[in-house]
Design a protein around this motif. Structure first.
Motif, PDB file in Angstrom:
ATOM      1  N   GLU A 244       0.808  -1.221   0.000  1.00 49.75           N
ATOM      2  CA  GLU A 244       0.000   0.000   0.000  1.00 49.75           C
ATOM      3  C   GLU A 244       0.842   1.273   0.000  1.00 49.75           C
ATOM      4  OE1 GLU A 244       0.387  -1.359   4.321  1.00 49.75           O
ATOM      5  OE2 GLU A 244       0.114  -2.263   2.331  1.00 49.75           O
ATOM      6  N   ARG A 245       2.142   1.167   0.259  1.00 46.38           N
ATOM      7  CA  ARG A 245       2.997   2.353   0.313  1.00 46.38           C
ATOM      8  C   ARG A 245       4.171   2.278  -0.657  1.00 46.38           C
ATOM      9  NH1 ARG A 245       4.165   4.321   6.345  1.00 46.38           N
ATOM     10  NH2 ARG A 245       4.444   6.261   5.166  1.00 46.38           N
ATOM     11  N   GLU A 246       4.382   1.145  -1.247  1.00 47.39           N
ATOM     12  CA  GLU A 246       5.525   0.934  -2.125  1.00 47.39           C
ATOM     13  C   GLU A 246       5.509   1.879  -3.334  1.00 47.39           C
ATOM     14  OE1 GLU A 246       6.705  -3.261  -2.893  1.00 47.39           O
ATOM     15  OE2 GLU A 246       6.275  -2.695  -4.966  1.00 47.39           O
ATOM     16  N   LYS A 247       6.678   2.432  -3.643  1.00 43.29           N
ATOM     17  CA  LYS A 247       6.807   3.344  -4.776  1.00 43.29           C
ATOM     18  C   LYS A 247       8.156   3.134  -5.443  1.00 43.29           C
ATOM     19  CE  LYS A 247       6.849   8.277  -5.998  1.00 43.29           C
ATOM     20  NZ  LYS A 247       6.784   9.659  -5.465  1.00 43.29           N
ATOM     21  N   ILE A 248       8.150   3.055  -6.769  1.00 46.71           N
ATOM     22  CA  ILE A 248       9.377   2.845  -7.533  1.00 46.71           C
ATOM     23  C   ILE A 248       9.601   4.036  -8.458  1.00 46.71           C
ATOM     24  CG2 ILE A 248      10.554   1.374  -9.211  1.00 46.71           C
ATOM     25  CD1 ILE A 248       8.878  -0.972  -8.168  1.00 46.71           C
ATOM     26  N   THR A 249      10.788   4.620  -8.373  1.00 46.62           N
ATOM     27  CA  THR A 249      11.153   5.750  -9.213  1.00 46.62           C
ATOM     28  C   THR A 249      12.429   5.397  -9.957  1.00 46.62           C
ATOM     29  OG1 THR A 249      10.251   7.258  -7.543  1.00 46.62           O
ATOM     30  CG2 THR A 249      11.617   8.228  -9.272  1.00 46.62           C
ATOM     31  N   GLU A 250      12.435   5.580 -11.282  1.00 45.89           N
ATOM     32  CA  GLU A 250      13.601   5.221 -12.088  1.00 45.89           C
ATOM     33  C   GLU A 250      14.230   6.435 -12.742  1.00 45.89           C
ATOM     34  OE1 GLU A 250      13.322   1.795 -14.595  1.00 45.89           O
ATOM     35  OE2 GLU A 250      11.550   1.023 -13.576  1.00 45.89           O
TER      36      GLU A 250
END
Length: 232
Positions: free
Chosen positions: A207-213
């Motif tokens: 519910e909080r996971e975020k991926i930035t590339e």
């Protein structure tokens, strides 16, 4: 007869309840005493939250671990709390202590063991492995971190910029823990020449996971529970 006390330090992963080993939970359920770490006195930590998902109707004692680089002050605070529960500790054969990630990597369990030895010099430590933050982060991002003869390095963001730069330049891939602590993060990574840059916030907590590339992954790194993944 003297009781041989065993301190069992168990890694519980990064927050995904399904990535906790049955061994860790079985030991927790059968331990004489359960201690849990908190960085804020009145607020459950992540390790305690994960454990509470499996362990019910057990007395759990929270210990405050201050977020400070003053080792003497930290150890003094931990030891003071142990002294307050000394009688319970001395009556316990097994004491369970959960940590996030893996039990052998940047583990608060090492601080607890050091303090407990001042109360029970012959306390025996047992480490139960857990899944490390960089492993969960790489899986979330769907990336392989090292192959063949590539060198993979784990770097604490609390290290000096000089040490971080040296480690990065001598690695084929790397994971930076606690990137919020790194001064000039963008400049250090750019100077190291990595082509793949990924930041994973709250890896393993859906519910909080975020991926930035990309290069923007080095901007606005404000989440404590973040990992930077780098590869050439």
């Amino acid at each position: 007869m003297k009781i041989l006390t065993q301190l069992i330090i168990a890694g519980l992963g990064t927050g995904d309840f399904e990535l906790v080993t049955p061994k860790a939970i079985n030991i927790a359920l059968n331990a004489d005493m359960i201690l849990v770490p908190r960085s804020k006195k009145s607020e459950k930590g992540l390790a305690e939250t994960i454990l509470s998902h499996y362990v019910h109707d057990r007395e759990i004692t929270a210990l405050y671990f201050p977020m400070t680089r003053d080792e003497n002050e930290r150890d003094k605070i931990i030891l003071s709390q142990l002294e307050n529960i000394r009688s319970k500790i001395e009556q316990s054969h097994s004491i369970f202590f959960p940590v996030i990630g893996d039990s052998s990597l940047y583990s608060t369990g090492a601080y607890l063991l050091s303090a407990m030895k001042k109360i029970i010099p012959d306390v025996k430590a047992t480490l139960i492995p857990g899944i490390s933050a960089h492993s969960v982060a790489a899986s979330c991002a769907g990336r392989f971190m090292a192959m063949s003869d590539e060198i993979f390095t784990i770097i604490p963001g609390t290290a000096s910029p000089e040490k971080i730069l040296s480690a990065l330049k001598n690695s084929d891939s790397a994971a930076i823990y606690k990137p919020t602590a790194v001064k000039s993060l963008r400049e250090l990574v750019i100077a190291s020449g990595f082509s793949q840059i990924i930041r994973v916030d709250y890896a393993g907590i859906p519910e909080r996971e975020k991926i930035t590339e990309g290069i923007t992954a080095l901007d606005d790194v404000s989440e404590y529970l973040s990992v930077i993944l780098l590869r050439r």
